[in-house]
Design an enzyme around this catalytic site. Structure first.
Site, mmCIF file in Angstrom:
data_model
loop_
_atom_site.group_PDB
_atom_site.id
_atom_site.type_symbol
_atom_site.label_atom_id
_atom_site.label_comp_id
_atom_site.label_asym_id
_atom_site.label_seq_id
_atom_site.Cartn_x
_atom_site.Cartn_y
_atom_site.Cartn_z
ATOM 1 C CB CYS A 120 41.773 54.077 57.741
ATOM 2 S SG CYS A 120 40.845 53.716 56.535
ATOM 3 C CG HIS A 261 41.087 52.309 60.775
ATOM 4 N ND1 HIS A 261 39.384 52.841 60.524
ATOM 5 C CD2 HIS A 261 40.845 51.899 59.517
ATOM 6 C CE1 HIS A 261 39.763 52.420 59.687
ATOM 7 N NE2 HIS A 261 40.085 51.741 58.890
ATOM 8 C CG ASN A 291 37.260 51.597 56.742
ATOM 9 O OD1 ASN A 291 37.426 52.167 57.804
ATOM 10 N ND2 ASN A 291 38.200 50.406 56.371
HETATM 11 N N1 COA Z 1 32.213 38.144 47.922
HETATM 12 C C1 COA Z 1 33.706 37.365 47.502
HETATM 13 N N2 COA Z 1 34.414 36.460 46.611
HETATM 14 C C2 COA Z 1 35.284 37.689 46.921
HETATM 15 C C3 COA Z 1 34.803 39.497 47.616
HETATM 16 C C4 COA Z 1 33.188 39.404 47.438
HETATM 17 N N3 COA Z 1 33.261 40.229 48.327
HETATM 18 N N4 COA Z 1 35.947 39.779 47.455
HETATM 19 C C5 COA Z 1 36.828 38.553 46.729
HETATM 20 N N5 COA Z 1 36.629 37.754 46.992
HETATM 21 C C6 COA Z 1 37.612 36.453 46.595
HETATM 22 C C7 COA Z 1 38.523 36.587 45.292
HETATM 23 O O1 COA Z 1 38.174 37.032 44.167
HETATM 24 C C8 COA Z 1 39.044 36.108 45.998
HETATM 25 O O2 COA Z 1 38.856 34.811 44.661
HETATM 26 P P1 COA Z 1 40.419 33.295 44.532
HETATM 27 O O3 COA Z 1 40.533 32.866 45.435
HETATM 28 O O4 COA Z 1 39.312 32.623 43.458
HETATM 29 O O5 COA Z 1 41.235 34.449 43.366
HETATM 30 C C9 COA Z 1 39.421 35.388 47.270
HETATM 31 O O6 COA Z 1 37.841 36.093 47.603
HETATM 32 C C10 COA Z 1 39.707 35.908 48.351
HETATM 33 O O7 COA Z 1 40.383 36.688 48.402
HETATM 34 P P2 COA Z 1 41.701 37.354 49.048
HETATM 35 O O8 COA Z 1 41.817 39.040 48.334
HETATM 36 O O9 COA Z 1 42.629 36.485 49.489
HETATM 37 O O10 COA Z 1 40.844 37.182 50.665
HETATM 38 P P3 COA Z 1 40.695 38.208 51.253
HETATM 39 O O11 COA Z 1 40.347 37.503 52.852
HETATM 40 O O12 COA Z 1 42.054 38.407 51.532
HETATM 41 O O13 COA Z 1 39.288 39.367 52.354
HETATM 42 C C11 COA Z 1 39.818 41.731 52.099
HETATM 43 C C12 COA Z 1 40.283 40.547 51.543
HETATM 44 C C13 COA Z 1 40.227 43.469 50.673
HETATM 45 C C14 COA Z 1 38.326 41.724 52.822
HETATM 46 C C15 COA Z 1 40.732 41.493 53.025
HETATM 47 O O14 COA Z 1 42.229 41.352 51.787
HETATM 48 C C16 COA Z 1 41.336 42.471 54.136
HETATM 49 O O15 COA Z 1 40.237 43.656 54.909
HETATM 50 N N6 COA Z 1 42.582 43.838 53.885
HETATM 51 C C17 COA Z 1 42.316 44.786 54.497
HETATM 52 C C18 COA Z 1 42.026 45.430 54.378
HETATM 53 C C19 COA Z 1 41.706 47.018 54.429
HETATM 54 O O16 COA Z 1 42.305 47.259 55.840
HETATM 55 N N7 COA Z 1 41.913 48.699 53.810
HETATM 56 C C20 COA Z 1 42.168 49.539 54.900
HETATM 57 C C21 COA Z 1 43.008 49.489 54.877
HETATM 58 S S1 COA Z 1 42.600 50.890 56.446
#
Ligand code: COA
Length: 344
Positions: A120, A261, A291
């Protein structure tokens, strides 16, 4: 290589272009594909819809209209282009480089070029190397092309990942400019290889050559530890922004527009909060594109310029964080007019 008698020249962005696939995938459609809701995606990521390419669309096909648009805005013929740097982690194929495929597709028969991979943060790295080639006099112009078809390495059954990404391309045309108070001013770039364990694609390379086993194990899909990445992304983008500003005697108050980003709206908001920059000075378009990896920053700048959000003389900062880990920030004194007329 460097032309005899060359001195370091000022380099400006003299045109921009972008393209996204026509197909729009909404959160409502994703609700029918995986166990998710529009409400979860909006509140946890900020994405409302994203553009997705038809399976099998190569990155070069997305890049072609973006580069041709930028050349058209500048009034430059493809044959006049001297260097093409494609930043991508989803190239058409391992080789030849997508830059070579694109060179042929757009008829830039006098250009050389190569691909650059920094996830990214790819576009920032491409911009720095393109800047160096133009500033040194190695070339008189360069197209920096940030393009990714991330949906081609997305597991559409994995709700953690498939809601985040979209496809797209953005491009900058770099040229020498006479005004030393405008153009690309400075950059800071960083790598921390220990972060590689949190964001990667294991299969397909020399470590795990493609086989039935690697495919069965889903190793051809992007993998990320979302929470781990989330923790550091905002801190590192904010740090890099402060670093490049302080190095050049500016503060965040001098910045007209911060272009971060677009990985997650909550990450963008955390960057803004750390930097104490008001939201109206932060570019946000993740709601419409998701993204798009290498393409988020050039698409953001292209749209901001087209909408008149940045004007000649405005200070803008581009900042990114991505797999590697890689991150950085670039300081630019905007030189393009809203209509993309050449600078100087
Ligand atoms: N729909 C519904 N629920 C979802 C889901 C979706 N699409 N994706 C995950 N969940 C659930 C998980 O299973 C988890 O459930 P649980 O509590 O029963 O285990 C809950 O939501 C929370 O998951 P979590 O991973 O803690 O969510 P989060 O708030 O961290 O959000 C991301 C997840 C991936 C959106 C977030 O961590 C993120 O954006 N990370 C950075 C990613 C990134 O920047 N990547 C590229 C780098 S350039």
């Amino acid at each position: 290589m460097i032309k005899p008698g060359s001195i370091i020249r000022n380099v400006g962005i003299t045109a921009t272009g972008m393209s996204v696939p026509d197909r729009v995938l909404t959160n409502q459609e994703l609700e029918t594909m995986v166990d998710t809701t529009d409400e979860w995606i909006r509140t946890r990521t900020g994405v409302i819809e994203r553009h997705v390419a038809t399976p099998g669309t190569p990155a070069s096909e997305l890049a072609k209209p973006a580069v041709l648009r930028a050349l058209d805005q500048r009034g430059m013929k493809p044959e006049e282009l001297e260097l093409i740097i494609v930043t991508t982690i989803t190239p058409d194929m391992f080789f030849p480089a997508t830059a070579c495929v694109l060179q042929e597709k757009i008829g830039a028969k006098n250009a050389w070029g190569y691909d650059l991979s920094a996830a990214c943060s790819g576009f920032l790295n491409g911009l720095v190397t393109g800047y160096q080639a133009v500033a040194s006099g190695t070339v008189d112009n360069a197209a920096i092309v940030g393009v990714d078809v991330l949906t081609s390495v997305t597991d559409w059954t994995n709700r953690d990942h498939c809601v985040l990404f979209g496809d797209g391309c953005g491009t900058f045309l770099l040229e020498p400019i006479p005004d030393d108070r405008q153009g690309i001013i400075d950059a800071v770039l960083h790598v921390d290889g220990s972060g590689g364990q949190y964001l990667y694609m294991l299969g397909g390379g020399s470590l795990n050559p493609p086989s039935h086993d690697t495919v069965d194990a889903g190793m051809h899909f992007l993998h990320q530890e979302g929470r781990q990445v989330f923790k550091v992304a905002a801190a590192y983008m904010a740090q890099a922004t402060t670093e490049v500003l302080e190095k050049n005697g500016y503060t965040i108050d001098d910045v007209t527009l911060l272009v971060p980003h677009q990985a997650n709206l909550r990450i963008i908001e955390a960057v803004a909060k750390r930097l104490k920059i008001p939201r109206e000075k932060v570019l946000i378009n993740i709601d419409r594109y998701g993204n798009t990896t290498s393409a988020t920053i050039p698409i953001g700048v292209h749209e901001a310029a087209a909408e008149g959000r940045i004007k000649r003389g405005d200070l803008i900062v581009l900042t990114a964080f991505g797999g590697g880990y890689t991150w950085g920030a670039i300081l630019i004194k905007w030189g393009c007019s809203p209509h993309f007329s050449p600078v100087g």
